[in-house]
Design a protein around this motif. Structure first.
Motif, PDB file in Angstrom:
ATOM      1  N   HIS A 245       0.777  -1.590  -0.192  1.00 53.06           N
ATOM      2  CA  HIS A 245       0.171   0.095  -0.115  1.00 53.06           C
ATOM      3  C   HIS A 245       1.017   1.444  -0.125  1.00 53.06           C
ATOM      4  O   HIS A 245       2.173   1.178   0.597  1.00 53.06           O
ATOM      5  CB  HIS A 245      -0.804  -0.313   0.887  1.00 53.06           C
ATOM      6  CG  HIS A 245      -0.421   0.345   2.994  1.00 53.06           C
ATOM      7  ND1 HIS A 245       0.353  -0.580   3.110  1.00 53.06           N
ATOM      8  CD2 HIS A 245      -0.143   1.420   3.319  1.00 53.06           C
ATOM      9  CE1 HIS A 245       0.694   0.328   3.869  1.00 53.06           C
ATOM     10  NE2 HIS A 245       0.454   1.374   4.482  1.00 53.06           N
ATOM     11  N   ILE A 246       0.720   1.543  -1.011  1.00 50.88           N
ATOM     12  CA  ILE A 246       1.918   3.403  -1.428  1.00 50.88           C
ATOM     13  C   ILE A 246       1.420   4.679  -0.884  1.00 50.88           C
ATOM     14  O   ILE A 246      -0.489   4.531  -1.260  1.00 50.88           O
ATOM     15  CB  ILE A 246       2.120   3.061  -2.284  1.00 50.88           C
ATOM     16  CG1 ILE A 246       2.305   2.318  -3.229  1.00 50.88           C
ATOM     17  CG2 ILE A 246       3.163   4.603  -2.726  1.00 50.88           C
ATOM     18  CD1 ILE A 246       3.057   2.058  -4.704  1.00 50.88           C
ATOM     19  N   LYS A 247       1.394   5.276  -0.408  1.00 45.00           N
ATOM     20  CA  LYS A 247       0.651   6.859   0.091  1.00 45.00           C
ATOM     21  C   LYS A 247       1.741   7.779  -0.580  1.00 45.00           C
ATOM     22  O   LYS A 247       2.485   7.317  -1.219  1.00 45.00           O
ATOM     23  CB  LYS A 247       1.148   6.920   1.470  1.00 45.00           C
ATOM     24  CG  LYS A 247       0.897   8.435   1.902  1.00 45.00           C
ATOM     25  CD  LYS A 247       1.813   8.524   3.731  1.00 45.00           C
ATOM     26  CE  LYS A 247       1.148   9.900   4.126  1.00 45.00           C
ATOM     27  NZ  LYS A 247       1.305  10.280   5.556  1.00 45.00           N
ATOM     28  N   ASN A 248       0.732   8.526  -1.253  1.00 40.24           N
ATOM     29  CA  ASN A 248       1.138   9.571  -2.441  1.00 40.24           C
ATOM     30  C   ASN A 248       1.362  10.843  -1.683  1.00 40.24           C
ATOM     31  O   ASN A 248       1.171  11.672  -0.931  1.00 40.24           O
ATOM     32  CB  ASN A 248      -0.008  10.460  -3.210  1.00 40.24           C
ATOM     33  CG  ASN A 248       0.492  10.576  -4.069  1.00 40.24           C
ATOM     34  OD1 ASN A 248       1.037  11.317  -4.192  1.00 40.24           O
ATOM     35  ND2 ASN A 248      -0.510  11.419  -5.269  1.00 40.24           N
ATOM     36  N   LEU A 249       3.276  10.585  -1.635  1.00 38.57           N
ATOM     37  CA  LEU A 249       3.944  11.868  -1.380  1.00 38.57           C
ATOM     38  C   LEU A 249       3.505  13.482  -1.945  1.00 38.57           C
ATOM     39  O   LEU A 249       4.461  13.907  -0.969  1.00 38.57           O
ATOM     40  CB  LEU A 249       5.303  11.346  -1.352  1.00 38.57           C
ATOM     41  CG  LEU A 249       5.607   9.876  -0.982  1.00 38.57           C
ATOM     42  CD1 LEU A 249       7.432   9.315  -1.226  1.00 38.57           C
ATOM     43  CD2 LEU A 249       5.715  10.182   0.971  1.00 38.57           C
ATOM     44  N   GLN A 250       3.293  13.293  -3.132  1.00 35.51           N
ATOM     45  CA  GLN A 250       2.328  13.991  -3.005  1.00 35.51           C
ATOM     46  C   GLN A 250       1.554  15.258  -3.548  1.00 35.51           C
ATOM     47  O   GLN A 250       1.638  16.134  -3.179  1.00 35.51           O
ATOM     48  CB  GLN A 250       2.863  14.913  -5.715  1.00 35.51           C
ATOM     49  CG  GLN A 250       4.042  13.469  -5.432  1.00 35.51           C
ATOM     50  CD  GLN A 250       5.479  13.997  -5.156  1.00 35.51           C
ATOM     51  OE1 GLN A 250       5.675  16.002  -5.145  1.00 35.51           O
ATOM     52  NE2 GLN A 250       6.767  13.789  -4.772  1.00 35.51           N
ATOM     53  N   ARG A 251       0.973  14.372  -2.466  1.00 35.76           N
ATOM     54  CA  ARG A 251      -0.334  14.818  -2.027  1.00 35.76           C
ATOM     55  C   ARG A 251      -0.194  15.616  -0.199  1.00 35.76           C
ATOM     56  O   ARG A 251       0.031  14.906   0.287  1.00 35.76           O
ATOM     57  CB  ARG A 251      -1.182  14.121  -2.236  1.00 35.76           C
ATOM     58  CG  ARG A 251      -2.342  13.208  -3.679  1.00 35.76           C
ATOM     59  CD  ARG A 251      -2.897  14.522  -4.346  1.00 35.76           C
ATOM     60  NE  ARG A 251      -4.566  14.497  -3.658  1.00 35.76           N
ATOM     61  CZ  ARG A 251      -5.320  13.631  -3.063  1.00 35.76           C
ATOM     62  NH1 ARG A 251      -5.617  12.805  -4.345  1.00 35.76           N
ATOM     63  NH2 ARG A 251      -6.818  14.491  -2.475  1.00 35.76           N
ATOM     64  N   LYS A 252      -0.551  16.856  -0.275  1.00 36.94           N
ATOM     65  CA  LYS A 252      -0.512  17.738   1.022  1.00 36.94           C
ATOM     66  C   LYS A 252      -1.984  17.380   1.331  1.00 36.94           C
ATOM     67  O   LYS A 252      -2.110  18.396   2.765  1.00 36.94           O
ATOM     68  CB  LYS A 252       0.101  18.642   0.689  1.00 36.94           C
ATOM     69  CG  LYS A 252       1.416  18.412   0.039  1.00 36.94           C
ATOM     70  CD  LYS A 252       2.409  17.487   0.937  1.00 36.94           C
ATOM     71  CE  LYS A 252       3.647  17.945  -0.425  1.00 36.94           C
ATOM     72  NZ  LYS A 252       4.813  16.365   1.083  1.00 36.94           N
ATOM     73  N   ASP A 253      -3.152  17.908   0.389  1.00 33.49           N
ATOM     74  CA  ASP A 253      -3.954  17.769   0.700  1.00 33.49           C
ATOM     75  C   ASP A 253      -4.938  17.224   2.177  1.00 33.49           C
ATOM     76  O   ASP A 253      -6.181  16.687   2.086  1.00 33.49           O
ATOM     77  CB  ASP A 253      -5.326  18.140   0.198  1.00 33.49           C
ATOM     78  CG  ASP A 253      -5.404  17.013  -1.051  1.00 33.49           C
ATOM     79  OD1 ASP A 253      -4.364  15.939  -0.853  1.00 33.49           O
ATOM     80  OD2 ASP A 253      -6.309  17.156  -2.150  1.00 33.49           O
ATOM     81  N   TYR A 254      -4.455  16.143   2.617  1.00 34.53           N
ATOM     82  CA  TYR A 254      -5.810  14.724   4.235  1.00 34.53           C
ATOM     83  C   TYR A 254      -4.279  15.035   5.176  1.00 34.53           C
ATOM     84  O   TYR A 254      -2.898  15.483   5.096  1.00 34.53           O
ATOM     85  CB  TYR A 254      -4.991  13.354   3.206  1.00 34.53           C
ATOM     86  CG  TYR A 254      -3.773  12.798   2.355  1.00 34.53           C
ATOM     87  CD1 TYR A 254      -3.147  12.122   3.741  1.00 34.53           C
ATOM     88  CD2 TYR A 254      -3.156  13.263   1.354  1.00 34.53           C
ATOM     89  CE1 TYR A 254      -1.706  11.586   2.844  1.00 34.53           C
ATOM     90  CE2 TYR A 254      -1.885  13.086   0.648  1.00 34.53           C
ATOM     91  CZ  TYR A 254      -1.373  11.577   2.126  1.00 34.53           C
ATOM     92  OH  TYR A 254      -0.126  11.669   1.396  1.00 34.53           O
TER      93      TYR A 254
END
Length: 396
Positions: free
Chosen positions: A387-396
């Motif tokens: 399971h991979i976390k989107n490191l580019q997303r800052k909105d969560y």
């Protein structure tokens, strides 16, 4: 989240500095997430269960237990084409050296002790008469990144070039000059070439690709060049062919004791990719490929799993390695649907007996993504799940 990378051999700093210090550590744990190497032999190594990728800064992967990695869901990457120009230039240099006795003549000049050097060299230069490459026939076996470049540049030197590769890719075909003659019969290439250059990977079916039978088909004046892998050529067969005057010479980048000291054999100390530029190119490509996989799950330039690339726009995604059997997508989708989560995007590709599926999940937490990953691991035929976390997303 950080990834620890175990680095073997001397990897160029130009590549290593691409690792962001906030996301990556180098050689800090005994359980690395990935391995980065050049020539280190890994066949006897036991891999940590945390290790999910191996990236080689080079094209060949014979030093890596690829089959074992596949069974464990470890993606093996290489860097095809990154050192192609370096190898191409070395092949062309040795074509020239084989046609003209440049080294032998230069070494002879250094032995002159008399003062009348000019007179001596003028009198003796007839002993070093060579031939020209222009008009000669070059047969290139294997038209990948390196073979295609050798073929194209040899044509520009005035050679008549033939290429043999039953598996040439569409992308590579576009890069091959239309003046390079494609042949579908290896025997035709062997029997009509003045020079033959090997550029194929080492696999079970290419081991000793050139042996007694093939050497007998070559012309007595032909020279064989091997800058791909030593085991492609049966060295004992070459020694016998030279003794029987069935070929004129052998040039190889792979040293073996039996080949040393023979006047018709030139052995180099594996110089193919030994340029500053090639080492930097390989390091940069291997690190970029590794980072892309670790951070997004996207696979490109893998030798054991299919290429799968998908834009990562959600907060989390699942990466599922599984056997290539029917109804796997249905089984995976059912588990996600039963948990009442929505699939935002999905991509699946197979390669032989294995397959790889990327699934982007809409509106899930990290705990929920991890729970789904654990449940998917229980499915029959599943090899590994990330399971991979989107490191580019800052909105969560």
């Amino acid at each position: 989240m950080t990834f620890d990378i175990k680095v073997f051999n001397n990897i160029s700093e130009e590549g290593l500095k691409q690792f962001d210090d906030s996301l990556y550590t180098i050689n800090q744990t005994q359980n690395p997430d990935a391995l980065l190497l050049r020539s280190k032999k890994l066949h006897d190594m036991t891999f940590s269960e945390h290790t999910i990728a191996i990236s080689r800064a080079g094209a060949g992967t014979n030093n890596i237990p690829v089959d074992r990695c596949t069974k464990d869901g470890i993606v093996v990457f290489n860097t095809p084409g990154a050192n192609a120009n370096a190898v191409k230039e070395l092949v062309l240099a040795n074509l020239l050296l084989s046609a003209r006795p440049i080294l032998k003549s230069a070494q002879w000049v250094q032995t002159i002790t008399d003062d009348n050097v000019e007179e001596i060299v003028e009198a003796e230069k007839k002993s070093f008469v060579g031939t020209e490459l222009e008009g000669k026939k070059l047969g290139v076996i294997g038209l990948g990144a390196i073979g295609a470049m050798v073929a194209n540049d040899a044509y520009r030197l005035g050679m008549e070039v033939m290429g043999y590769d039953p598996y040439v890719s569409v992308d590579t075909a576009w890069n091959i000059s239309r003046r390079v003659k494609r042949v579908t019969d290896l025997d035709e290439l062997l029997s009509t070439s003045d020079y033959i250059s090997l550029h194929v990977p080492l696999m079970e079916k290419t081991h000793h690709l050139i042996s007694t039978e093939e050497l007998k088909k070559m012309a007595p004046e032909a020279v064989l060049l091997n800058f791909s892998r030593g085991e492609l050529v049966d060295n004992n067969a070459v020694l016998q062919a030279l003794a029987d005057e069935e070929i004129a010479g052998y040039i190889t980048d792979f040293a073996e004791k039996s080949l040393l000291g023979h006047e018709k054999i030139t052995v180099l100390p594996h110089l193919g990719a030994s340029t500053e530029e090639a080492e930097i190119n390989c390091a940069r490509m291997s690190v970029r490929t590794l980072k892309n996989y670790l951070e997004t799950g996207n696979i490109k330039r893998s030798v054991n799993f299919p290429t799968v690339e998908m834009s990562f726009n959600t907060e989390f995604r699942l990466a599922v390695f599984h056997e290539n059997v029917p109804n796997m997508i249905g089984a995976i989708s059912n588990i996600i649907a039963d948990a009442k989560y929505n699939i935002d995007n999905l991509s699946n590709r197979s390669r032989g007996d294995v397959a790889y599926t990327l699934i982007d999940l809409d509106h899930v937490t990290e705990d929920q993504a991890q729970e789904l990953a654990e449940e998917l691991k229980s499915l029959s035929h599943v090899i590994r799940v990330r399971h991979i976390k989107n490191l580019q997303r800052k909105d969560y």
